[in-house]
Design a protein around this motif. Structure first.
Motif, PDB file in Angstrom:
ATOM      1  N   ASP A  23       0.833  -1.204   0.000  1.00  0.00           N
ATOM      2  CA  ASP A  23       0.000   0.000   0.000  1.00  0.00           C
ATOM      3  C   ASP A  23       0.868   1.255   0.000  1.00  0.00           C
ATOM      4  OD1 ASP A  23      -2.345  -1.366  -0.097  1.00  0.00           O
ATOM      5  OD2 ASP A  23      -3.120  -0.691   1.838  1.00  0.00           O
ATOM      6  N   ARG A  26       2.339   1.926  -3.442  1.00  0.00           N
ATOM      7  CA  ARG A  26       1.398   2.588  -4.349  1.00  0.00           C
ATOM      8  C   ARG A  26       1.331   4.080  -4.053  1.00  0.00           C
ATOM      9  NH1 ARG A  26      -1.054  -2.610  -4.288  1.00  0.00           N
ATOM     10  NH2 ARG A  26      -1.870  -2.299  -2.188  1.00  0.00           N
ATOM     11  N   THR A 116      -3.574   3.329   2.140  1.00  0.00           N
ATOM     12  CA  THR A 116      -4.738   3.052   2.979  1.00  0.00           C
ATOM     13  C   THR A 116      -4.371   2.343   4.270  1.00  0.00           C
ATOM     14  OG1 THR A 116      -5.069   1.069   1.646  1.00  0.00           O
ATOM     15  CG2 THR A 116      -6.410   2.993   1.114  1.00  0.00           C
ATOM     16  N   PRO A 146      -5.785   4.334  -2.700  1.00  0.00           N
ATOM     17  CA  PRO A 146      -6.428   3.043  -2.441  1.00  0.00           C
ATOM     18  C   PRO A 146      -5.535   1.864  -2.819  1.00  0.00           C
ATOM     19  CG  PRO A 146      -7.255   3.932  -4.484  1.00  0.00           C
ATOM     20  CD  PRO A 146      -6.342   4.984  -3.899  1.00  0.00           C
ATOM     21  N   PRO A 147      -5.918   0.653  -2.422  1.00  0.00           N
ATOM     22  CA  PRO A 147      -5.078  -0.522  -2.685  1.00  0.00           C
ATOM     23  C   PRO A 147      -5.156  -1.054  -4.107  1.00  0.00           C
ATOM     24  CG  PRO A 147      -7.039  -1.171  -1.478  1.00  0.00           C
ATOM     25  CD  PRO A 147      -7.047   0.332  -1.526  1.00  0.00           C
ATOM     26  N   ARG A 148      -5.898  -0.401  -4.989  1.00  0.00           N
ATOM     27  CA  ARG A 148      -5.939  -0.842  -6.379  1.00  0.00           C
ATOM     28  C   ARG A 148      -5.483   0.288  -7.288  1.00  0.00           C
ATOM     29  NH1 ARG A 148      -9.826  -0.324  -3.611  1.00  0.00           N
ATOM     30  NH2 ARG A 148     -12.035  -0.261  -3.637  1.00  0.00           N
ATOM     31  N   GLU A 149      -4.887  -0.078  -8.402  1.00  0.00           N
ATOM     32  CA  GLU A 149      -4.403   0.907  -9.360  1.00  0.00           C
ATOM     33  C   GLU A 149      -5.153   0.756 -10.679  1.00  0.00           C
ATOM     34  OE1 GLU A 149       0.071   1.980  -8.755  1.00  0.00           O
ATOM     35  OE2 GLU A 149      -0.106  -0.199  -8.567  1.00  0.00           O
ATOM     36  N   ARG A 150      -5.479   1.882 -11.288  1.00  0.00           N
ATOM     37  CA  ARG A 150      -6.230   1.875 -12.537  1.00  0.00           C
ATOM     38  C   ARG A 150      -5.306   1.508 -13.704  1.00  0.00           C
ATOM     39  NH1 ARG A 150     -11.025   4.023 -13.114  1.00  0.00           N
ATOM     40  NH2 ARG A 150     -10.839   5.262 -11.222  1.00  0.00           N
ATOM     41  N   ASP A 151      -5.848   0.712 -14.628  1.00  0.00           N
ATOM     42  CA  ASP A 151      -5.059   0.298 -15.788  1.00  0.00           C
ATOM     43  C   ASP A 151      -4.705   1.472 -16.685  1.00  0.00           C
ATOM     44  OD1 ASP A 151      -5.144  -2.335 -14.964  1.00  0.00           O
ATOM     45  OD2 ASP A 151      -6.945  -2.803 -16.135  1.00  0.00           O
ATOM     46  N   HIS A 282     -13.936   3.168   0.617  1.00  0.00           N
ATOM     47  CA  HIS A 282     -14.415   2.395  -0.522  1.00  0.00           C
ATOM     48  C   HIS A 282     -14.153   3.020  -1.895  1.00  0.00           C
ATOM     49  CE1 HIS A 282     -16.391  -0.275   2.304  1.00  0.00           C
ATOM     50  NE2 HIS A 282     -16.987   0.758   2.867  1.00  0.00           N
ATOM     51  N   HIS A 284     -12.746   4.042  -5.465  1.00  0.00           N
ATOM     52  CA  HIS A 284     -11.999   3.281  -6.462  1.00  0.00           C
ATOM     53  C   HIS A 284     -10.775   4.040  -6.971  1.00  0.00           C
ATOM     54  CE1 HIS A 284     -15.281   0.337  -6.816  1.00  0.00           C
ATOM     55  NE2 HIS A 284     -16.085   1.380  -6.711  1.00  0.00           N
ATOM     56  N   CYS A 285     -10.582   5.254  -6.511  1.00  0.00           N
ATOM     57  CA  CYS A 285      -9.462   6.084  -6.962  1.00  0.00           C
ATOM     58  C   CYS A 285      -8.907   6.848  -5.762  1.00  0.00           C
ATOM     59  CB  CYS A 285      -9.926   7.056  -8.057  1.00  0.00           C
ATOM     60  SG  CYS A 285     -11.140   8.278  -7.479  1.00  0.00           S
TER      61      CYS A 285
END
Length: 301
Positions: A23, A26, A116, A146-151, A282, A284-285
């Protein structure tokens, strides 16, 4: 009482915290790219907490914490140079807790970036205590990655705006969108109880409440379009049962969401409103939090 607080800016240096977790990595990458776009330096901070969190730490423990800090900061510096080679990077080890270290390093001009969750986070908590403390206490822009990265980039900066107190958030979102060559989406959520009961007799046209609430934001958007004619701005006014649900869903189509942090003035309970908490947990970005216009955050420790 007159508010003399200086206007916030997204032109200052960037400060990011790291503890060596995915995390944190990122967050470091996001901060490096942001510093590069600003042409400003990046400071990477690791909080050892040897001064505040471990009052009975042994000499061996201190040495281990120091060695760990060197490793974590070296790894982060290498990541910055790989992500944004032209960025001037400075590393710093701080003996206090994370929020204090980052906010002190940011001063009055910087932007603070955190991931996060870090070491010791509970699996049920999507946003860790360090990130929440930074968000609750920051007097400068604070970004939670956040823990996800956008493609691929969505090409949209989103801002949540409810009333005139959000004018600073809208201004900063516009500044960010212009620098990125993105469009700006202003989202206003009007919540009206479907079962108004005895309140129904108080209003000839209950839908007029939404018009009144949205008028302040509409004026902000109109002025923004006049001041920034080259910026593509849309303003969506949504009627829904849950502002949090609408905003979280909308972040799926944005690169960054800017939100004015509605902080509670009471000394007990959660330091921020439930909508801010929901978006932090929550989204997404990345979430960029800014103090509301006219509202001072709690005193920093």
């Amino acid at each position: 009482m007159q508010n003399n607080r200086r206007s916030l800016s997204l032109d200052g240096p960037v400060v990011v915290g790291t503890d060596g977790t995915p995390d944190a990595h990122r967050a470091v990458r996001w901060a490096a790219a942001e510093a590069e776009s600003r042409e400003r330096p990046l400071t990477v901070v690791h909080a050892t907490r040897t001064e505040s969190g471990h009052p009975h730490l042994s000499l061996k423990g201190f040495r281990q914490a120091k060695d760990h800090a060197v490793d974590v900061l070296g790894e982060a510096e290498a990541l910055v140079r790989k992500t944004a080679p032209g960025v001037k990077v400075v590393t710093a080890s701080c003996p206090q807790e994370t929020a204090t270290c980052l906010l002190r390093e940011a001063g009055q001009e910087g932007t603070v970036v955190v991931g996060t969750r870090g070491h010791g986070g509970f699996l049920g908590l999507l946003v860790g205590s360090d990130a929440l403390r930074v968000a609750a206490r920051a007097r400068v822009p604070a970004v939670v990655v956040p823990p996800r990265e956008r493609d691929r980039p969505a090409g949209v900066v989103m801002v949540a705006a409810r009333d005139d107190r959000d004018r600073e958030a809208v201004r900063l979102a516009a500044e960010l969108a212009l620098r990125r060559g993105a469009s700006l989406r202003v989202v206003s959520v009007w919540i009206f109880l479907e079962n108004v009961g005895s309140m129904a007799t108080m209003f000839d046209d209950p839908s007029g409440l939404g018009v009144t609430e949205g008028a302040e934001v509409a004026r902000i958007v109109t002025r923004l379009r006049e001041d920034r004619p080259g910026l593509d701005v849309t303003h969506d006014v949504v009627r829904a049962a849950s502002a949090a649900a609408v905003l979280v869903a909308a972040t799926a189509e944005a690169d960054t969401v800017v939100i004015g942090a509605r902080r509670r003035s009471l000394p007990v309970g959660a330091p921020m409103g439930h909508v801010t908490h929901a978006v932090l947990h929550h989204a997404h970005c990345p979430v960029l939090l800014t103090p509301l216009s006219g509202q001072e955050p709690p005193e920093q420790e």
